[in-house]
Scaffold this motif. Structure first.
Motif, PDB file in Angstrom:
ATOM      1  N   ASN A 104      13.670  21.440  14.822  1.00 60.23           N
ATOM      2  CA  ASN A 104      12.786  22.374  14.128  1.00 60.23           C
ATOM      3  C   ASN A 104      12.889  23.753  14.758  1.00 60.23           C
ATOM      4  O   ASN A 104      13.370  23.897  15.897  1.00 60.23           O
ATOM      5  CB  ASN A 104      11.334  21.878  14.189  1.00 60.23           C
ATOM      6  N   PRO A 105      12.440  24.779  14.072  1.00 56.57           N
ATOM      7  CA  PRO A 105      12.477  26.125  14.679  1.00 56.57           C
ATOM      8  C   PRO A 105      11.662  26.241  15.958  1.00 56.57           C
ATOM      9  O   PRO A 105      11.994  27.036  16.839  1.00 56.57           O
ATOM     10  CB  PRO A 105      11.911  27.026  13.567  1.00 56.57           C
ATOM     11  N   ASP A 106      10.592  25.422  16.085  1.00 57.81           N
ATOM     12  CA  ASP A 106       9.744  25.514  17.275  1.00 57.81           C
ATOM     13  C   ASP A 106      10.137  24.533  18.362  1.00 57.81           C
ATOM     14  O   ASP A 106       9.480  24.457  19.399  1.00 57.81           O
ATOM     15  CB  ASP A 106       8.280  25.279  16.899  1.00 57.81           C
ATOM     16  N   GLY A 107      11.202  23.728  18.177  1.00 53.86           N
ATOM     17  CA  GLY A 107      11.644  22.806  19.209  1.00 53.86           C
ATOM     18  C   GLY A 107      12.248  21.551  18.618  1.00 53.86           C
ATOM     19  O   GLY A 107      12.749  21.541  17.479  1.00 53.86           O
ATOM     20  N   GLN A 142       4.652  17.641  24.091  1.00 54.10           N
ATOM     21  CA  GLN A 142       3.386  17.494  23.380  1.00 54.10           C
ATOM     22  C   GLN A 142       3.501  16.343  22.400  1.00 54.10           C
ATOM     23  O   GLN A 142       4.524  16.169  21.727  1.00 54.10           O
ATOM     24  CB  GLN A 142       3.050  18.798  22.642  1.00 54.10           C
ATOM     25  N   ASP A 169      18.491  18.436   9.118  1.00 55.61           N
ATOM     26  CA  ASP A 169      17.448  18.732  10.106  1.00 55.61           C
ATOM     27  C   ASP A 169      17.681  18.071  11.450  1.00 55.61           C
ATOM     28  O   ASP A 169      17.084  18.480  12.451  1.00 55.61           O
ATOM     29  CB  ASP A 169      16.083  18.282   9.568  1.00 55.61           C
ATOM     30  N   GLU A 229       7.795  22.334  27.586  1.00 56.95           N
ATOM     31  CA  GLU A 229       6.547  21.755  27.103  1.00 56.95           C
ATOM     32  C   GLU A 229       6.831  20.438  26.398  1.00 56.95           C
ATOM     33  O   GLU A 229       7.808  20.318  25.640  1.00 56.95           O
ATOM     34  CB  GLU A 229       5.840  22.708  26.144  1.00 56.95           C
ATOM     35  N   HIS A 283      11.708  17.475  17.655  1.00 59.00           N
ATOM     36  CA  HIS A 283      10.672  16.511  17.264  1.00 59.00           C
ATOM     37  C   HIS A 283      11.265  15.111  17.312  1.00 59.00           C
ATOM     38  O   HIS A 283      12.287  14.825  16.682  1.00 59.00           O
ATOM     39  CB  HIS A 283      10.174  16.824  15.854  1.00 59.00           C
TER      40      HIS A 283
END
Length: 311
Positions: free
Chosen positions: A87-90, A109, A79, A107, A92
């Motif tokens: 991750n698939p969304d960005g 967050q 990972d 972005e 971490h």
């Protein structure tokens, strides 16, 4: 028969002589026996080869051990690496992350149960550019000030449904219901201020002051100054002027006191002196000066008109 054999022998001799002459003219030499050399590595060459092979093997083992150690320390996985996870969304990140070069993201967050902190030894600068790469907005948080460079600055409420503050090159608008200044010196305005209401707190006084210039209040439908539960005081170092160009000045109160007015002394007869009471009439000079004169059956302002000369 003998004659033919003799010809063959002579022909053979001629052929051998021609071969010998041709060989001499071409400098041909008969090949000799080649020297015999042993095949393989012997002596110091063999020992050097074995040494380099052993050194190469040790280097490979050390590199492999270091690679395994680095992967273990950096916590490499499928990972991601350590605190960095793909991750698939960005991306971490966990913990504190340091970037020595510019970071380009769409972005940033934080987690739901923690806050997002930007820390720098000098300042933190956020830049916004358009498609042509031109700088359209910049926010700089420095050790001395927070600077924002943009065409329009807006501050919205917590829910994002109400605009609280707006600032651009033309004007600054505050849409809050109340604007409170808690400083001991109050608020200082270099130019005019437009507002429908100026009100102090319930337990504090309201003071409008201009130390070196004049204080002007204007309104197309009138200006109202009132104190619902306390006194209203208007004072000035020099002249205090109440002027109405088209209307009237109304003083509506149960008691109107004008303290510190000049008091004229009127010489009356002894009979009048015995019956004299502390009753005065208010006299006005042509210049607008007000003074007091002892009240009689008729006005005594004319007798005390010399007071108007003092002005």
């Amino acid at each position: 028969m003998e004659q033919s054999a003799t010809l063959d022998i002579e022909t053979l001799k001629i052929t051998q002589e021609q071969f010998i002459l041709a060989s001499q003219s071409l400098h041909l030499q008969r090949p000799g026996c080649d020297a015999v050399y042993p095949v393989g590595l012997y002596g110091w060459r063999k020992r050097g080869l074995y040494f380099f092979l052993l050194l190469l093997l040790v280097t490979m083992i050390v590199n492999l051990a270091l690679t395994v150690w680095i992967m273990k320390v950096m916590n490499f996985s499928v990972d991601g690496m350590g605190n960095l996870q793909l991750n698939p969304d960005g991306i971490h990140l966990e913990g504190i992350s340091e970037f020595v070069l510019p970071l380009y993201v769409s972005e940033i967050q934080s987690r739901r149960d923690s806050m997002l902190v930007f820390q720098s030894e000098k300042n933190v600068t956020l830049n916004v550019r358009n498609e042509q790469g031109q700088l359209t907005g910049q926010l700089t948080v420095g050790p001395e000030a927070v600077e924002a460079q943009c065409q329009r600055l807006e501050v919205w409420s917590k829910g994002g449904d109400k605009l609280l503050f707006t600032a651009d090159e033309e004007e600054v608008i505050m849409t809050t219901e109340k604007f409170t200044v808690t400083g001991s010196e109050g608020a200082v305005f270099g130019h005019s201020v437009e507002t429908p209401l100026i009100q102090a707190r319930a337990s504090e006084d309201l003071k409008l002051e201009s130390p070196t210039r004049t204080l002007t209040m204007e309104a197309p439908r009138g200006v109202e100054v009132s104190a619902a539960t306390g006194p209203l005081k208007v004072s000035g170092r020099k002249d205090l002027q109440l002027e109405s160009t088209e209307g009237e000045i109304l003083l509506d109160a149960n008691t109107i006191q004008l303290g510190g007015l000049p008091l004229g002394v009127y010489t009356a007869s002894p009979h009048q002196v015995s019956q004299q009471e502390e009753v005065y009439e208010v006299c006005v000079c042509p210049s607008g000066k007000i003074y007091l004169s002892p009240a009689e059956s008729s006005s005594t302002c004319q007798a005390m008109s010399n007071i108007c000369l003092w002005s």
